[in-house]
Design a protein around this motif. Structure first.
Motif, PDB file in Angstrom:
ATOM      1  N   PHE A  30       0.879  -1.166   0.000  1.00 51.66           N
ATOM      2  CA  PHE A  30       0.000   0.000   0.000  1.00 51.66           C
ATOM      3  C   PHE A  30       0.919   1.220   0.000  1.00 51.66           C
ATOM      4  CE2 PHE A  30      -2.579  -3.160   2.376  1.00 51.66           C
ATOM      5  CZ  PHE A  30      -3.715  -3.161   1.590  1.00 51.66           C
ATOM      6  N   GLN A  31       0.512   2.302  -0.695  1.00 56.86           N
ATOM      7  CA  GLN A  31       1.365   3.485  -0.805  1.00 56.86           C
ATOM      8  C   GLN A  31       0.556   4.761  -0.652  1.00 56.86           C
ATOM      9  OE1 GLN A  31       3.408   3.363  -4.590  1.00 56.86           O
ATOM     10  NE2 GLN A  31       3.664   1.151  -4.468  1.00 56.86           N
ATOM     11  N   ILE A  32       1.182   5.741   0.045  1.00 59.33           N
ATOM     12  CA  ILE A  32       0.607   7.087   0.123  1.00 59.33           C
ATOM     13  C   ILE A  32       1.769   8.071   0.243  1.00 59.33           C
ATOM     14  CG2 ILE A  32       0.275   7.079   2.641  1.00 59.33           C
ATOM     15  CD1 ILE A  32      -2.417   8.628   2.060  1.00 59.33           C
ATOM     16  N   THR A  33       1.727   9.151  -0.533  1.00 58.45           N
ATOM     17  CA  THR A  33       2.818  10.120  -0.545  1.00 58.45           C
ATOM     18  C   THR A  33       2.593  11.229   0.481  1.00 58.45           C
ATOM     19  OG1 THR A  33       1.776  11.541  -2.198  1.00 58.45           O
ATOM     20  CG2 THR A  33       3.172   9.732  -3.024  1.00 58.45           C
ATOM     21  N   LYS A  34       3.653  11.964   0.778  1.00 55.65           N
ATOM     22  CA  LYS A  34       3.537  13.120   1.681  1.00 55.65           C
ATOM     23  C   LYS A  34       2.611  14.165   1.064  1.00 55.65           C
ATOM     24  CE  LYS A  34       7.920  12.762   4.126  1.00 55.65           C
ATOM     25  NZ  LYS A  34       9.200  13.413   4.420  1.00 55.65           N
ATOM     26  N   LYS A  38      -0.579  15.841   2.796  1.00 53.76           N
ATOM     27  CA  LYS A  38      -0.733  17.297   2.937  1.00 53.76           C
ATOM     28  C   LYS A  38      -2.087  17.759   2.403  1.00 53.76           C
ATOM     29  CE  LYS A  38       4.124  18.526   2.714  1.00 53.76           C
ATOM     30  NZ  LYS A  38       5.173  19.229   1.957  1.00 53.76           N
ATOM     31  N   LEU A  39      -2.609  17.045   1.408  1.00 51.99           N
ATOM     32  CA  LEU A  39      -3.906  17.383   0.819  1.00 51.99           C
ATOM     33  C   LEU A  39      -5.070  16.801   1.604  1.00 51.99           C
ATOM     34  CD1 LEU A  39      -3.022  16.897  -2.948  1.00 51.99           C
ATOM     35  CD2 LEU A  39      -3.380  19.058  -1.743  1.00 51.99           C
ATOM     36  N   GLY A  40      -4.754  16.064   2.693  1.00 51.79           N
ATOM     37  CA  GLY A  40      -5.805  15.505   3.529  1.00 51.79           C
ATOM     38  C   GLY A  40      -6.249  14.103   3.126  1.00 51.79           C
ATOM     39  N   ILE A  56      -4.311   6.420   9.496  1.00 54.16           N
ATOM     40  CA  ILE A  56      -4.636   7.258  10.640  1.00 54.16           C
ATOM     41  C   ILE A  56      -3.422   8.126  10.927  1.00 54.16           C
ATOM     42  CG2 ILE A  56      -5.380   7.280  13.049  1.00 54.16           C
ATOM     43  CD1 ILE A  56      -7.325   5.833  11.083  1.00 54.16           C
ATOM     44  N   TYR A  57      -3.594   9.438  10.833  1.00 52.63           N
ATOM     45  CA  TYR A  57      -2.482  10.363  11.079  1.00 52.63           C
ATOM     46  C   TYR A  57      -3.019  11.719  11.492  1.00 52.63           C
ATOM     47  CZ  TYR A  57      -3.429  12.632   6.587  1.00 52.63           C
ATOM     48  OH  TYR A  57      -4.016  13.319   5.555  1.00 52.63           O
ATOM     49  N   PHE A  62       1.594  17.301   8.674  1.00 54.29           N
ATOM     50  CA  PHE A  62       1.972  17.349   7.268  1.00 54.29           C
ATOM     51  C   PHE A  62       1.621  18.671   6.593  1.00 54.29           C
ATOM     52  CE2 PHE A  62       1.827  12.932   8.372  1.00 54.29           C
ATOM     53  CZ  PHE A  62       2.971  12.440   7.767  1.00 54.29           C
ATOM     54  N   VAL A  63       1.238  19.666   7.369  1.00 51.38           N
ATOM     55  CA  VAL A  63       0.915  20.973   6.815  1.00 51.38           C
ATOM     56  C   VAL A  63       2.205  21.653   6.378  1.00 51.38           C
ATOM     57  CG1 VAL A  63       0.014  23.271   7.350  1.00 51.38           C
ATOM     58  CG2 VAL A  63      -1.165  21.242   8.186  1.00 51.38           C
ATOM     59  N   ASP A  64       2.202  22.183   5.183  1.00 56.79           N
ATOM     60  CA  ASP A  64       3.356  22.895   4.644  1.00 56.79           C
ATOM     61  C   ASP A  64       3.356  24.311   5.216  1.00 56.79           C
ATOM     62  OD1 ASP A  64       5.497  23.784   3.211  1.00 56.79           O
ATOM     63  OD2 ASP A  64       4.526  23.647   1.253  1.00 56.79           O
TER      64      ASP A  64
END
Length: 81
Positions: A30-34, A38-40, A56-57, A62-64
């Motif tokens: 499974f993959q998810i990028t930063k 950041k986009l929710g 779950i995070y 991750f807010v820029d």
């Protein structure tokens, strides 16, 4: 309905993929990028099968900070002669 709920702390950072990964039962990851985080986005997908997990995070982690500065209006003082 997602296959599982997984905490971001239980996922691994994969430098090659530039994504957080977690083992999928099919043998892939499974993959998810930063950027997604950041986009929710909270769904990590497996590229080899139809399964996905809910990540779950804490979105604030991750807010820029640079993009937030652009959203804050600046106040300028103008001199009147």
């Amino acid at each position: 309905m997602s296959y599982d709920d997984v905490e971001i702390e239980d996922m691994d950072w994969n430098e090659k993929l530039q994504a957080y990964t977690y083992p999928c039962p099919c043998g892939d990851l499974f993959q998810i990028t930063k950027k997604d985080l950041k986009l929710g986005e909270e769904i990590a997908r497996c590229p080899s099968c139809s399964l996905y997990i809910t990540v779950i995070y804490n979105a604030e982690d991750f807010v820029d900070q640079k993009s937030n500065k652009n959203l804050t209006p600046t106040r300028k003082t103008i001199s009147v002669a």
